[in-house]
Design a protein around this motif. Sequence first.
Motif, short mmCIF file in Angstrom:
data_model
loop_
_atom_site.label_atom_id
_atom_site.label_comp_id
_atom_site.label_asym_id
_atom_site.label_seq_id
_atom_site.Cartn_x
_atom_site.Cartn_y
_atom_site.Cartn_z
N VAL A 36 -11.74 3.28 -1.41
CA VAL A 36 -13.09 3.49 -0.83
C VAL A 36 -14.08 2.41 -1.27
O VAL A 36 -15.15 2.74 -1.72
N SER A 37 -13.84 1.16 -1.11
CA SER A 37 -12.63 0.62 -0.56
C SER A 37 -11.69 0.17 -1.68
O SER A 37 -12.14 -0.10 -2.78
N LEU A 38 -10.39 0.07 -1.34
CA LEU A 38 -9.44 -0.49 -2.30
C LEU A 38 -9.90 -1.89 -2.67
O LEU A 38 -10.00 -2.25 -3.84
N SER A 39 -10.13 -2.70 -1.64
CA SER A 39 -10.72 -4.03 -1.77
C SER A 39 -11.14 -4.42 -0.34
O SER A 39 -11.32 -3.53 0.49
N GLY A 40 -11.27 -5.69 -0.07
CA GLY A 40 -11.65 -6.11 1.27
C GLY A 40 -10.66 -5.62 2.32
O GLY A 40 -9.52 -5.28 2.01
N ASN A 41 -11.11 -5.58 3.58
CA ASN A 41 -10.26 -4.97 4.61
C ASN A 41 -8.97 -5.73 4.85
O ASN A 41 -7.91 -5.14 5.00
N GLU A 42 -9.06 -7.05 4.88
CA GLU A 42 -7.86 -7.84 5.17
C GLU A 42 -6.79 -7.59 4.10
O GLU A 42 -5.62 -7.34 4.40
N PHE A 43 -7.21 -7.65 2.84
CA PHE A 43 -6.31 -7.38 1.72
C PHE A 43 -5.75 -5.97 1.82
O PHE A 43 -4.55 -5.74 1.68
N THR A 44 -6.62 -5.00 2.08
CA THR A 44 -6.19 -3.60 2.07
C THR A 44 -5.22 -3.30 3.20
O THR A 44 -4.21 -2.61 3.00
N VAL A 45 -5.49 -3.83 4.37
CA VAL A 45 -4.58 -3.60 5.50
C VAL A 45 -3.19 -4.13 5.16
O VAL A 45 -2.17 -3.48 5.42
N ARG A 46 -3.15 -5.32 4.53
CA ARG A 46 -1.86 -5.94 4.21
C ARG A 46 -1.13 -5.15 3.12
O ARG A 46 0.06 -4.88 3.23
N GLU A 47 -1.87 -4.76 2.09
CA GLU A 47 -1.23 -4.03 0.98
C GLU A 47 -0.80 -2.63 1.43
O GLU A 47 0.24 -2.12 1.00
N LYS A 48 -1.58 -2.02 2.30
CA LYS A 48 -1.20 -0.71 2.83
C LYS A 48 0.13 -0.81 3.57
O LYS A 48 1.03 0.02 3.40
N GLU A 49 0.26 -1.84 4.37
CA GLU A 49 1.48 -2.05 5.15
C GLU A 49 2.67 -2.35 4.23
O GLU A 49 3.76 -1.80 4.39
N ARG A 50 2.44 -3.22 3.24
CA ARG A 50 3.54 -3.57 2.32
C ARG A 50 3.97 -2.34 1.52
O ARG A 50 5.15 -2.14 1.26
N SER A 51 3.01 -1.51 1.13
CA SER A 51 3.37 -0.29 0.41
C SER A 51 4.13 0.67 1.32
O SER A 51 5.13 1.27 0.91
N ALA A 52 3.67 0.79 2.57
CA ALA A 52 4.37 1.69 3.51
C ALA A 52 5.82 1.24 3.71
O ALA A 52 6.71 2.07 3.90
N ASN A 53 6.05 -0.06 3.65
CA ASN A 53 7.41 -0.60 3.81
C ASN A 53 8.16 -0.67 2.48
O ASN A 53 9.27 -1.20 2.44
N ASN A 54 7.52 -0.22 1.41
CA ASN A 54 8.11 -0.29 0.06
C ASN A 54 8.49 -1.71 -0.33
O ASN A 54 9.44 -1.93 -1.08
N GLU A 55 7.71 -2.66 0.14
CA GLU A 55 7.90 -4.05 -0.28
C GLU A 55 7.22 -4.33 -1.61
O GLU A 55 7.49 -5.34 -2.24
N ILE A 56 6.33 -3.43 -2.02
CA ILE A 56 5.67 -3.55 -3.32
C ILE A 56 5.77 -2.21 -4.05
O ILE A 56 6.04 -1.18 -3.43
#
Length: 531
Positions: free
Chosen positions: A147-167
Amino acid sequence: MKAPMLLGGIALSLLLGPAISTALAQGIVPAPDRRPDEGIGPFDRLTIRNVMVVDGTGGPPRGPTTVTVSGNRIGGGGGRRGAGQRGGRGAAEDPNLSTHTIDGTGMYLLPGFVDMHVHVGGRPKSPEAEYAYKLWLAHGVTTVRGVSLSGNEFTVREKERSANNEIVAPRIFNYQRPRGDTPEQAREWVRRAAERGIDGLKLGSSRPEIMAAFLDESKKHGMGSTAHLGQGGVAQMNAMDAARLGLDTVTHFYGHFEALLKDYVVQPWPVDHSQSNEQHRFGQVARLWDKIHPPGSPEWKAYLQEHLDLGTVFDPTMTIYSAGRDVMRARAAEWHDEYTLPSLMDFYTPSRGSHGSYWFYWTTADEIAWKNFYRVWMQLINDYKKMGGRVTTGSDSGFIYDTYGFGFIEELEMLQEAGFHPLEVVQAATMNGALTLHEPKGIPIQFGVIREGMLADMFLVEGNPLANFKILYGNGAIKLNDETGEVERVGGIRYTIKDGIVYDAAQLRADVRAMVEKQKRERGTQGDGVR
Ligand SMILES: [Zn+2]
């Protein structure tokens, strides 16, 4: 916490485009790719044997029993002959399918925790996202709302990588701070945010016509909302004003006390107050405790009843302000040495430049005001719970001597202090968060409860956390071993399972300790100064 410069910058980046977003993203290093030795699974059949289960709904513990997982979904368990168990037996018979068994003897299995109020940090205090992610997972947190994790671009990317279990990271929900100086700009911001994959709004105390536009538009797009009703605007947007406009969640305490003022319509600030002075700002919060209609009064009850009717969620984040009532305890917490980065400790140290480091000259009277404030605030939260209101758990760690993960467990202890039964605490920390994240999207919960078909987000801990939440802290709880006479540390989460992947929580903790050690080495013999 509300960090005006940083958060303003993030919000601005959404309006101004990628150049600024990129600059902000450089303030935090994304998590490294998950190595093959980090986590095992998911398995065709994961079997957790002989374990006690607390399911997150508020139901009583049960077991010892067996819980199975197929891939990333919970299948069967609880001694019932569910579809998952039948499928599991089939899996065990097929040599081509992967299987794994955990002996849960002496352990409790709970749904992964949902931290509803996080920021990931960034330079200079905690430069790498991996640090917060691993501390969260090591404390059983498998979902975070940024709220926010960080900036939107960073958060969108990290959200996706986490969803894919890449991180190695919890699931991420992306709430961002909106902008707009006119109702039409506010609506346009929300429409663009919906296109950019933003899950919800982290609001401040905007003036009424702007707040109304944000909330009305967000509902059209299935977006959630939570508000830190900052003191600057709360005189015209308290928690009841916001709830009547459709706000989902009030985070922190801002807006509650101002809606209950007894003799004034604005907080009776000292005449020499400056909101720019953070000791003034945070010191005066607590002075509201005896300026309101008292606990149990007709006005108090009516206030909570209207929130209940509107369906408002309370996300109190009591942990983040708790240093105010005993700053020495917070500063000297046992976990700082091994788990708090020196750079984060620097950030916590009294400073007029770091947000939330407002101990310019903190006095006995300041602490007593905060102790009194907590008594009233806790009663407000507990009375709302008793009426059937929903309370969730958020930490807001990374400020005010409140380190990631540890702060979340402290929030559980503080809800118990407020009067919650430990099972109510777990319900707040699991199912209630999941409900609040899923409802705006109009879909049933996918996690937050141990039930067949749910995503396999869970953790196992040695011992019974209902008997002592302290065993969930990364450094465990202190216990005298009467057989040996030795003082031991007991507990600590053993495994955190996210999306069917089993992480060794001891290894996650070791990784964090290594990050802290590395920074200490790099700093060499530099003086630490007063902490
Ligand atoms: Zn915050």
